[in-house]
Design a protein around this motif. Structure first.
Motif, short mmCIF file in Angstrom:
data_model
loop_
_atom_site.label_atom_id
_atom_site.label_comp_id
_atom_site.label_asym_id
_atom_site.label_seq_id
_atom_site.Cartn_x
_atom_site.Cartn_y
_atom_site.Cartn_z
N ILE A 108 36.94 37.35 22.05
CA ILE A 108 37.86 37.62 23.15
C ILE A 108 37.33 38.74 24.04
CG2 ILE A 108 40.18 38.42 23.77
CD1 ILE A 108 40.15 35.62 22.65
N GLU A 109 37.36 38.47 25.34
CA GLU A 109 37.02 39.50 26.31
C GLU A 109 38.08 39.49 27.40
OE1 GLU A 109 33.15 41.21 28.73
OE2 GLU A 109 32.93 39.95 26.97
N GLN A 110 38.85 40.56 27.41
CA GLN A 110 39.96 40.69 28.35
C GLN A 110 39.46 41.24 29.68
OE1 GLN A 110 42.92 44.18 28.81
NE2 GLN A 110 43.60 43.06 27.00
N ILE A 111 39.92 40.61 30.77
CA ILE A 111 39.48 41.02 32.10
C ILE A 111 40.73 41.30 32.96
CG2 ILE A 111 38.13 40.41 34.14
CD1 ILE A 111 36.60 38.44 32.37
N PRO A 112 41.10 42.57 33.11
CA PRO A 112 42.27 42.91 33.93
C PRO A 112 42.03 42.58 35.40
CG PRO A 112 41.64 44.73 32.48
CD PRO A 112 40.51 43.75 32.47
N CYS A 113 43.07 42.05 36.06
CA CYS A 113 42.93 41.64 37.46
C CYS A 113 43.93 42.34 38.38
CB CYS A 113 43.14 40.13 37.58
SG CYS A 113 41.89 39.17 36.71
N GLY A 114 44.59 43.38 37.91
CA GLY A 114 45.54 44.08 38.76
C GLY A 114 46.87 43.35 38.86
N ASP A 115 47.63 43.73 39.85
CA ASP A 115 48.98 43.16 39.96
C ASP A 115 49.22 42.43 41.28
OD1 ASP A 115 48.94 45.27 41.66
OD2 ASP A 115 50.74 46.26 40.90
N ASN A 116 48.18 42.32 42.13
CA ASN A 116 48.40 41.69 43.43
C ASN A 116 47.21 40.81 43.80
OD1 ASN A 116 49.24 40.93 45.95
ND2 ASN A 116 48.81 42.91 46.93
N LEU A 117 47.23 39.58 43.34
CA LEU A 117 46.14 38.66 43.64
C LEU A 117 46.34 37.93 44.95
CD1 LEU A 117 45.08 37.25 40.18
CD2 LEU A 117 43.93 38.91 41.60
N ASP A 119 46.08 39.85 47.44
CA ASP A 119 45.15 40.74 48.15
C ASP A 119 43.74 40.15 48.03
OD1 ASP A 119 43.54 42.69 49.13
OD2 ASP A 119 44.22 44.28 47.78
N LEU A 120 43.14 39.73 49.16
CA LEU A 120 41.85 39.05 49.14
C LEU A 120 40.76 39.94 48.54
CD1 LEU A 120 40.25 36.53 49.89
CD2 LEU A 120 39.91 37.50 52.17
N ASP A 121 40.79 41.21 48.83
CA ASP A 121 39.78 42.11 48.27
C ASP A 121 39.88 42.18 46.75
OD1 ASP A 121 38.71 42.71 50.74
OD2 ASP A 121 39.99 44.47 51.04
N ARG A 122 41.10 42.14 46.24
CA ARG A 122 41.31 42.16 44.79
C ARG A 122 40.77 40.87 44.17
NH1 ARG A 122 41.72 45.21 40.36
NH2 ARG A 122 40.30 43.62 39.66
N VAL A 123 41.00 39.76 44.87
CA VAL A 123 40.50 38.46 44.39
C VAL A 123 38.97 38.49 44.31
CG1 VAL A 123 40.24 36.02 44.99
CG2 VAL A 123 42.47 37.14 45.22
N LYS A 124 38.34 38.99 45.37
CA LYS A 124 36.88 39.05 45.39
C LYS A 124 36.34 39.92 44.27
CE LYS A 124 36.47 38.31 50.40
NZ LYS A 124 36.10 38.93 51.70
N THR A 125 37.01 41.05 44.04
CA THR A 125 36.58 41.95 42.96
C THR A 125 36.66 41.26 41.60
OG1 THR A 125 37.32 43.88 44.22
CG2 THR A 125 37.03 44.17 41.84
N SER A 126 37.74 40.49 41.39
CA SER A 126 37.93 39.79 40.12
C SER A 126 36.85 38.73 39.92
CB SER A 126 39.31 39.13 40.07
OG SER A 126 40.33 40.12 40.17
N THR A 155 45.18 26.03 34.09
CA THR A 155 46.65 25.91 34.07
C THR A 155 47.36 27.17 34.54
OG1 THR A 155 46.43 24.43 32.18
CG2 THR A 155 48.62 25.33 32.62
N GLY A 156 47.00 28.32 33.96
CA GLY A 156 47.81 29.52 34.14
C GLY A 156 47.41 30.38 35.32
N GLY A 157 48.06 31.56 35.36
CA GLY A 157 47.74 32.54 36.38
C GLY A 157 48.55 32.39 37.64
N PRO A 158 48.25 33.22 38.63
CA PRO A 158 48.98 33.18 39.90
C PRO A 158 48.65 31.91 40.70
CG PRO A 158 47.13 34.70 40.02
CD PRO A 158 47.20 34.25 38.61
#
Length: 676
Positions: A108-117, A119-126, A155-158
């Motif tokens: 398992i490798e957890q990858i935090p993505c913040g709370d506002n996807l 936000d295009l910049d946040r998406v690019k960072t992820s 299936t999941g996610g925003p």
């Protein structure tokens, strides 16, 4: 070769911990109970892995879980997070199946993505973060042809999770990771019953991107590589309608043939593949008009995608439709699609044939027949190149000789050739003059015919000698506005003509080039019968006739001509070659003016090649033809540089941009000349 398996998903926020049922028929009943939709896809993949004997102990080497802040946040009521619920559910599966739980938890490798996807910049960072982690794992295990396979649950996610995962998967595919499986789990609500989860394999839908990209690749670059990869991997069952199936197959084959023609830069393959492409596109269009329920999805998609292909290849297809040949269109296509090396190869091969076909340069076979060496070069059966290619090779050779010659070695080569031509003409004049004297009793008419004969033969001799000299960088005539001080070859030719008209003109031997004159004194005039009629003045290096009767002139002249046609050493002619042509210093316009000035009839001799002509005397056209040839042969150097891997390039065009521009300009100029 080792195989490493990677699973990637975007975890959803768990809003209900009620049990849901996985309904897929090809599934293990003991694994059907689920809380999260995310776990269903992972269970499905593991079930199909574990049920095979050879992969019964296989687990995922890495499971990358993208998590928003809400997914990682523990609920106040339960004290656990959606992330914890997912892990707990999967641990139960591993435990119930007797599998290695540590293998799961360590993967398992957890990858935090913040709370506002949103936000295009946040998406690019992820996207960058996930991609780097997967590639870091790939780098740690790759070697000895190991393979990394990616399985992805969408299936999941925003709301934009599927697009994010798609971008990541395409990046992974670019890096050589195999996208082995793509899944989506649907959730169905049923009154008073557990909700139902159905896991769908959607790799086929994902792979459609490859098919569409393959058509785009072919439209832009003429490459069928990606299409071949897509259809080679397809296991689609054949359609019931054989005509429709064959249309798809025929189109793909034609596209593959065109791609191969580009790779090998073959003219014949190009023309054949365009014919096949035209035929196959017509078949696809016909099948598109045919209503048939048995059409496969791929078939219908091909029908949708064929039109841009037809538009991109419209010019090539149009020539095939109209049965009109425009070899230059293939060069244009390669340039427009950034196939520079292929354009260069076709340019070097097609342009000579185009020039000959359009009559920009012509060959006068009757004149050519007089030059046995050139005939051999142009029609040598052992030379596998086309005749126009051999013609261009001869033109380039002559062009280089004109620009590079003009020295003593060239004079050494020219002297015996001039000698042979002079001997031949004098012998012909002598024979024909004797016939006139024998057949014509009227002395006035006799002289008239002899003078016309001599003028005609001497004019032709001067023309032939001029061509010979120009071919080696010399000129028979002095440059304009130059004071004439030397006795030259043209003076010698006119002197010979004069004594063939009237023997009394032999007295002009005293004007001949001094070294030659002294030679003649030694081997001709001091011996019998000449010494019977002349004396040699050693002080003035001249001869004087003791007897000025016509009989004396005739005897001396005959003896002199016999020596010239029999025993004379033609190397003496080197001293008569004085004027350099200096055509290398002339602009195409100046050289065109010179060629037109020296030309006969309504045509221009090209680089002094016998029978190779520009079939008109229009100054602009002749000048443009010379510009075109210079440009063609300069561009051809680039192909030689490429073929021979020259470290020091011979071609003055050193960048792709320059070479592309020059090829285009030269092709356009060829078309312009071809329309004249």
């Amino acid at each position: 070769m080792a195989i490493y398996n990677v699973f990637l998903t975007f975890l959803s926020l768990v809003t209900s911990t009620s049990i849901k049922q996985i309904t897929n028929e090809d599934f293990d009943n003991t694994m059907r109970d689920s809380i999260t939709t995310n776990e269903s896809a992972l269970k499905y993949v593991l079930h199909h892995t574990w049920r095979e004997k050879e992969t019964a102990d296989v687990s995922f080497d890495k499971i990358f879980l993208l998590c928003t802040d809400d997914v990682l946040k523990a609920k106040e009521t339960t004290g656990i997070s959606s992330y914890d619920i997912f892990l707990k559910q999967m641990v139960k599966v591993y435990y119930s199946k007797g599998k290695n739980i540590d293998a799961f938890t360590n993967s398992i490798e957890q990858i935090p993505c913040g709370d506002n996807l949103d936000d295009l910049d946040r998406v690019k960072t992820s996207i960058i973060d996930v991609s780097r982690r997967i590639l870091a794992f790939k780098d740690s295990v790759m070697g000895n042809q190991n393979e990394v396979r990616l399985y992805m649950d969408t299936t999941g996610g925003p709301r934009n999770a599927a697009m994010i995962l798609l971008v990541i998967s395409r990046i992974m595919a670019y890096h050589g990771i195999t996208v082995r499986g793509v899944y989506y789990s649907s959730l169905k609500r049923i009154d008073n019953m557990p909700k139902e989860i159905t896991v769908h394999r959607i790799l086929d839908v994902y792979n459609l991107f490859d098919m569409i990209a393959g058509f785009e690749e072919f439209k832009l670059f003429g490459s069928a590589k990606k299409l071949n990869e897509y259809f080679d991997a397809e296991d689609a069952s054949p359609s019931k309608d054989e005509t429709i199936d064959s249309s798809t197959h025929q189109l793909l084959t034609a596209m593959d043939e065109f791609s191969e023609a580009i790779n090998i830069s073959s003219r014949g393959a190009f023309e054949k593949s365009i014919a096949n492409l035209d035929e196959s596109l017509s078949l696809v269009k016909a099948s598109a008009r045919h209503e048939c329920r048995s059409k496969s999805f791929n078939q219908e998609l091909v029908e949708l995608l064929q039109q841009p292909i037809e538009e991109s290849y419209a010019e090539l297809l149009e020539h095939h439709h109209n049965d009109t040949s425009d070899e230059l269109a293939y060069i244009d296509w390669c340039l427009d699609h950034d196939y520079l090396q292929q354009a260069l190869t076709l340019f070097c091969e097609y342009v000579p044939e185009y020039v000959v076909d359009k009559g920009i340069i012509e060959v006068d076979e009757d004149v050519l027949a007089n030059d046995k060496e050139l005939v051999k070069d142009l029609y040598n059966p052992s030379d596998l190149r086309s005749t126009p290619m051999r013609l261009f090779n001869a033109i380039n050779k002559a062009r280089r000789q004109i620009s590079e010659c003009g020295g003593e070695p060239a004079k050494e080569e020219l002297a015996p050739k001039l000698d042979r031509r002079i001997r031949k003409v004098l012998s012909e004049i002598t024979n024909e003059r004797d016939n006139i004297i024998h057949n014509e009793t009227d002395l006035f008419q006799q002289k008239k015919l002899i003078d016309e004969l001599v003028d005609r033969q001497i004019q032709q001799l001067a023309s032939n000698c001029s061509s010979l000299l120009q071919g080696k960088g010399f000129s028979l005539y002095p440059p304009e506005d130059v004071e004439i001080k030397n006795y030259t070859l043209i003076d010698w030719i006119y002197f010979l003509g004069d004594i063939m008209k009237s023997p009394s003109n032999i007295v002009n031997i005293n004007d001949v080039f001094l070294p030659m004159r002294l030679h003649f004194f030694k081997v001709v005039f001091k011996d019998y019968p000449c010494n019977k009629y002349v004396i040699i003045d050693a002080e003035t290096n001249t001869i004087q006739f003791k007897n000025t009767a016509n009989e004396a002139y005739q005897a001396v002249c005959n003896d002199f001509i016999n020596y010239i046609t029999g025993g004379f050493d033609g190397k003496q002619y080197k001293g008569l070659i004085i004027y350099r042509a200096d055509t290398a210093k002339l602009s195409p316009l100046q050289y065109a003016e010179q060629l037109i000035r020296l030309s006969k009839d309504n045509k221009v001799d090209l680089y002094n090649l016998p029978g190779v002509i520009i079939p008109h005397k229009d100054l602009e056209n002749v000048s443009n033809t010379l510009v075109f040839l210079e440009q063609y042969f300069e561009i051809k150097k680039a192909r030689n540089d490429s073929n021979h891997a020259n470290k020091e390039a011979l071609c003055k065009y050193t960048t792709a941009c320059e070479l592309r521009r020059e090829i285009k300009q030269c092709v356009d100029l060829a078309r312009f000349l071809g329309r004249k």
